[in-house]
Design an enzyme around this catalytic site. Sequence first.
Site, PDB file in Angstrom:
ATOM      1  N   ALA A   1      -4.892  -6.890  -0.565  1.00  0.00           N
ATOM      2  CA  ALA A   1      -5.753  -6.431   0.518  1.00  0.00           C
ATOM      3  C   ALA A   1      -5.691  -7.423   1.671  1.00  0.00           C
ATOM      4  CB  ALA A   1      -7.185  -6.263   0.020  1.00  0.00           C
TER       5      ALA A   1
ATOM      6  N   ARG B   1       1.976   2.315 -15.491  1.00  0.00           N
ATOM      7  CA  ARG B   1       2.081   3.678 -14.962  1.00  0.00           C
ATOM      8  C   ARG B   1       3.500   4.243 -15.140  1.00  0.00           C
ATOM      9  NH1 ARG B   1      -1.403   3.136  -9.257  1.00  0.00           N
ATOM     10  NH2 ARG B   1      -3.397   2.676 -10.278  1.00  0.00           N
TER      11      ARG B   1
ATOM     12  N   ASN C   1      -1.647   4.013   2.848  1.00  0.00           N
ATOM     13  CA  ASN C   1      -1.975   4.588   1.549  1.00  0.00           C
ATOM     14  C   ASN C   1      -1.783   6.105   1.553  1.00  0.00           C
ATOM     15  OD1 ASN C   1      -3.459   2.798  -0.663  1.00  0.00           O
ATOM     16  ND2 ASN C   1      -3.862   1.910   1.347  1.00  0.00           N
TER      17      ASN C   1
ATOM     18  N   TRP D   1     -31.848  12.255  18.846  1.00  0.00           N
ATOM     19  CA  TRP D   1     -30.531  12.331  19.468  1.00  0.00           C
ATOM     20  C   TRP D   1     -29.775  11.069  19.085  1.00  0.00           C
ATOM     21  CZ3 TRP D   1     -29.034  16.723  21.933  1.00  0.00           C
ATOM     22  CH2 TRP D   1     -30.041  17.593  22.381  1.00  0.00           C
TER      23      TRP D   1
ATOM     24  N   GLU E   1      10.252  -5.279  -4.573  1.00  0.00           N
ATOM     25  CA  GLU E   1       9.370  -6.045  -3.680  1.00  0.00           C
ATOM     26  C   GLU E   1       9.975  -7.434  -3.548  1.00  0.00           C
ATOM     27  OE1 GLU E   1       6.719  -5.931  -1.680  1.00  0.00           O
ATOM     28  OE2 GLU E   1       6.917  -8.120  -1.503  1.00  0.00           O
TER      29      GLU E   1
ATOM     30  N   TYR F   1     -30.788  13.484  11.410  1.00  0.00           N
ATOM     31  CA  TYR F   1     -31.923  12.796  12.022  1.00  0.00           C
ATOM     32  C   TYR F   1     -32.991  12.507  10.974  1.00  0.00           C
ATOM     33  CZ  TYR F   1     -36.642  12.601  13.943  1.00  0.00           C
ATOM     34  OH  TYR F   1     -37.936  12.256  14.169  1.00  0.00           O
TER      35      TYR F   1
ATOM     36  N   ALA G   1       0.808  -1.225   0.000  1.00  0.00           N
ATOM     37  CA  ALA G   1       0.000   0.000   0.000  1.00  0.00           C
ATOM     38  C   ALA G   1       0.842   1.276   0.000  1.00  0.00           C
ATOM     39  CB  ALA G   1      -0.945  -0.016   1.199  1.00  0.00           C
TER      40      ALA G   1
ATOM     41  N   CYS H   1      -6.654  -7.079   4.574  1.00  0.00           N
ATOM     42  CA  CYS H   1      -7.906  -7.098   5.343  1.00  0.00           C
ATOM     43  C   CYS H   1      -8.978  -7.980   4.722  1.00  0.00           C
ATOM     44  CB  CYS H   1      -8.476  -5.687   5.454  1.00  0.00           C
ATOM     45  SG  CYS H   1      -7.340  -4.533   6.182  1.00  0.00           S
TER      46      CYS H   1
END
Lengths: 473, 473
Positions: free
Chosen positions: A42, A71, A326, A456, A34, A448, A12, A44
């Site tokens: 990912a 890129r 990130n 509330w 790398e 609300y 990331a 997660c």
Amino acid sequence: MSDPFVVIGGDAAGLSAASKCKREDPDREVVVYEQSDWISYAHCGMPYYIKGEVDALEDLLSLSPEAVESRGIDLHRRHEVLGVDPESETVRVRGPDREFEQSYGDLLVATGAHALTAPIDGTDLDDVFTMHHMHAAAAVRAFLAPPGEEVDAFDAGYVDVDVEAYHSRDPPETVAIVGGGYVGVEMAEAFRARGLETHLYQRSDRPVPPFGAAVGDQVAETLADAGVDLHLGTAVTGLEGNGRIERVEAADGAVDVDLALVGIGIRPNTELVADTAVACGDSGAIVTDEYGHTTVDGIYAAGDCAEMDHVVTGEPDWVPLGLTANRAGRAIGQTVAGDPEPVGEIAGTAVLKAFDLECGRTGLVDHDAAREAGFTPVSETVTAGSRSGYYPGSADTTVTLVADRDSGRLLGGTIAGEDRAAIRIDTLATALDGGLTVAELERLDLAYAPPFSPVWDPVLVAAKVLGGQLDEA
Amino acid sequence: MSDPFVVIGGDAAGLSAASKCKREDPDREVVVYEQSDWISYAHCGMPYYIKGEVDALEDLLSLSPEAVESRGIDLHRRHEVLGVDPESETVRVRGPDREFEQSYGDLLVATGAHALTAPIDGTDLDDVFTMHHMHAAAAVRAFLAPPGEEVDAFDAGYVDVDVEAYHSRDPPETVAIVGGGYVGVEMAEAFRARGLETHLYQRSDRPVPPFGAAVGDQVAETLADAGVDLHLGTAVTGLEGNGRIERVEAADGAVDVDLALVGIGIRPNTELVADTAVACGDSGAIVTDEYGHTTVDGIYAAGDCAEMDHVVTGEPDWVPLGLTANRAGRAIGQTVAGDPEPVGEIAGTAVLKAFDLECGRTGLVDHDAAREAGFTPVSETVTAGSRSGYYPGSADTTVTLVADRDSGRLLGGTIAGEDRAAIRIDTLATALDGGLTVAELERLDLAYAPPFSPVWDPVLVAAKVLGGQLDEA
């Protein structure tokens, strides 16, 4: 070019930096090393791949190597950086075929973190996994999948485990999770969804300690309701077996298992700069300034290996999370391209799904941590409805707020509930950034409408109650 | 006692004030006059009662008269206050049996608002309703309910319409809604849930103008997809019928209908103070200071009849909403009890459910309004996923941010999407209160976990894009 921007680590932080730098300064040479095959995945999402909600391992890749290269980034996978020499402004790199020196103009250390090894015997047994790499995710998914289920990890190409061998075995029936943090809780959901007898061991009295007592208790209740066998306040003393894991030994006795998952935390990868003047902080992670710059000229650090300043304390802290990586990477890419951009501060905002329970935390939750930062913490926990009481679907939502008694300033908070609770933590994270007091929080003009919130909002109810306590103080 | 706290109006603002004052100062005499039978009812819940999601009309009452009285409040329903005399510090009251003078020490004007009457013929026909009172909700629910459905309004006791007569008639088949604001959109959902052919007329080109173009377009699309016949940019010229409504005449032709609902806005009820020195602002609502005090000693105003200061402009504004009324009333009750409490500012935060679409808005959205307040508005609209792309249930979420070009300060924003979009507006409302710039918004440490948010929350994506535009400026 003599001054390439060299990035160590293709996840990331590293790829965010490389991409941003190249976009802002297309003529700059940007090189990424790398050490593994994997980039930009990912982490997660792994529990949901194992659970089966995410079909293919590739779905967890944010960027393909081809997309990175398109890129204009010079990406080298399977290239390990062995050393950094700030004097000569070079790094030593070992690729599949050779070792070489790479000079840099700017260097970003984005080496991430590694899983802590439990100080117990048996973690090297077969079928003991640490959910820190895609390899483990591929193996566990394949192992769990019933014979008929297609396991899409086969297509990923660069998994270093024999997925088909795992898939061909009888799926496990009983599993143990050592460690009740995020990954432990998420994996409990995945294992239960697969119908496994699931034992979760947590050394402290509650799961997910960073979320505090109120949320921890609710997570424990949710896990128990979902059929997870909880072993709280219980140290695992060893994993036993003959080649393969067969049994977990713990303070409360032994349990026979077919698989164990160990997740007791991570530590920053800083070995690479250990012999340099790049300083590490008390947390063990690399010290950085507001632009992500380390203590050595031309060297930046970002992501799970770096400290950042905490929005409440103003002090360096280490909270390895995806957005932080990130954002810091992106900012450093922009800075390196000549347009300095602060990396931002961290509040330690985190959310967690524990079966149907949504949990969130931000800022300073623990009173000891707040005291250490020089505050006098006071807190209140309230439970209020998530919608107008008469509207279908309202769910109890428990909010804890922590504030400084002297200044009235909000220091942190947690939330738990089944109806849109997690995303409400963003209100508190934003309030922390704005430096709001509890009195100001109480007067926020929040949304609300009966389907979404009572008049509330639970956050406002908690602010009212804590505000009352502060008034009396 | 010679100095009672007298409250005119027994809804959100009035009863919040009365209750808070009595709680803080139990010895103070607190008297509330409410001209109708109804107190403290959830206006916002009426569409859901009509839709059938809320069973009984009583469910919409937040407080019963008995509960109010049990708090030690001297509540008088069916008592109209006819006049205020600041000189003698008295109000003139007409009850069911007699007129009398009531002296006050402090007075709260919480007289609410009334529905605007459309400047067209035929609004007095039978079966033309304005959704501003519980009577109309009771009548429409009874009219719509098929013969077998029990209509619980019967039990409410004090509905002044013949609910049984409505219930005994054939339910309507075709209905018209005149006005595409909140209530119009919510009632369209209720009518379509009842299977009715539903025509919605809106004079401007989009529904819900305060939510801006991006949300308005999505609401229109959602309504159309749900089978609502939209007549946008279309003025209704008259309602026609013989005793009962039979036809809507509009710029685009006539439609035969069995029921019409007119909701084109509300105006503050300020007639009571028209002959006094209590000043009204440009909005027509009562001018108040930061404690809700009017321009006359000892007289406060709160709720739908009062102006409040806007958090972005710092100028008085009139945005009649439920939380504002409750909060201001509560603060005034505390102030009157001797412990001054600011009523807070408003951001005009509002959320709306349009079928499955969740919408939110806060702050200054309209560019003209922003320019009028002295800003140079710039804005961006982006669409991003609500969760990690690989996680099931991610939904497009459209965020519009408005900022001041010169200072970079966030001025307002809107959001729309089907997955937890509405509650995300609270992040922006909190950012407005903290006076955050777009750059600060972009660096917020918001929550990330695959089931709840992508790494870059849609709000952060929008901030990044708008930040880019501001950088170039």
